[in-house]
Write a protein that holds these residues in place. Structure first.
Motif, short mmCIF file in Angstrom:
data_model
loop_
_atom_site.label_atom_id
_atom_site.label_comp_id
_atom_site.label_asym_id
_atom_site.label_seq_id
_atom_site.Cartn_x
_atom_site.Cartn_y
_atom_site.Cartn_z
N LYS A 1 34.71 -8.26 31.53
CA LYS A 1 36.16 -8.40 31.35
C LYS A 1 36.63 -9.80 31.72
O LYS A 1 37.41 -10.42 30.99
N ILE A 2 36.13 -10.32 32.84
CA ILE A 2 36.51 -11.67 33.28
C ILE A 2 36.05 -12.70 32.24
O ILE A 2 36.81 -13.61 31.87
N ALA A 3 34.83 -12.56 31.75
CA ALA A 3 34.29 -13.49 30.75
C ALA A 3 35.12 -13.44 29.47
O ALA A 3 35.44 -14.49 28.88
N ASN A 4 35.50 -12.24 29.04
CA ASN A 4 36.31 -12.09 27.83
C ASN A 4 37.70 -12.71 28.02
O ASN A 4 38.25 -13.33 27.10
N GLN A 5 38.29 -12.55 29.21
CA GLN A 5 39.61 -13.13 29.48
C GLN A 5 39.54 -14.66 29.42
O GLN A 5 40.42 -15.30 28.85
N ARG A 6 38.50 -15.22 30.02
CA ARG A 6 38.33 -16.67 30.01
C ARG A 6 38.13 -17.18 28.58
O ARG A 6 38.74 -18.17 28.17
N ARG A 7 37.26 -16.51 27.83
CA ARG A 7 36.98 -16.91 26.45
C ARG A 7 38.26 -16.88 25.61
O ARG A 7 38.53 -17.77 24.82
N ASP A 8 39.06 -15.81 25.80
CA ASP A 8 40.31 -15.67 25.06
C ASP A 8 41.28 -16.79 25.41
O ASP A 8 41.90 -17.40 24.53
N PHE A 9 41.41 -17.11 26.70
CA PHE A 9 42.31 -18.17 27.14
C PHE A 9 41.89 -19.51 26.56
O PHE A 9 42.71 -20.25 26.01
#
Length: 139
Positions: A110-118
């Protein structure tokens, strides 16, 4: 084996060249690489310089705009620490440990996906607005 359901987040365009099957934790993904005709962005004469990683900002532009880092890891740190403590208490080889391991993996994903999205949204905003983007390459 059960039925397979594929959910596309957008319709496929162009001719499919390759398809890669990927697994992250319990989740499976199919990555399609397609060949499409490029659609150039409207020309822009505007140029901007960006300075990445200036504390506490994610980036600062030459126009003085500051983009704050969202700090996804710091926001999830308590949940992650609790999940990792629970995992460390479980005995190896038991089903409870497998569930705890999947919970930790889910939080990291989830953290990795949030960073990638940002990162994608910030980059897309800059590319749409400016014709030339310059950044420093510091070690």
């Amino acid at each position: 084996m059960g039925s397979v359901k594929v959910k596309l987040h957008r319709p496929l365009e162009g001719k499919i060249k390759t398809a890669t099957v990927k697994r992250e934790g319990e989740h499976w993904y199919i990555i399609f690489i397609t060949e499409v005709d490029p659609k150039p962005l409207p020309p822009s004469e505007e140029a901007i310089g960006i300075d990445l990683g200036t504390n506490p900002h994610f980036l600062v532009t030459s126009e003085g705009e500051m983009v704050e880092a969202p700090r996804h890891f710091q926001k999830a740190e308590e949940k992650l620490a609790k999940a990792q403590r629970e995992l460390s208490r479980k005995k190896k080889g038991k089903s409870g440990r497998k569930k705890a391991r999947l919970k930790v993996a889910k939080l990291h994903r989830k953290i990795a996906n949030q960073r990638r999205d940002f990162h994608h949204k910030v980059a897309r905003k800059l590319v749409n607005r400016y014709g030339t983007i310059v950044h420093e390459d510091l070690n």
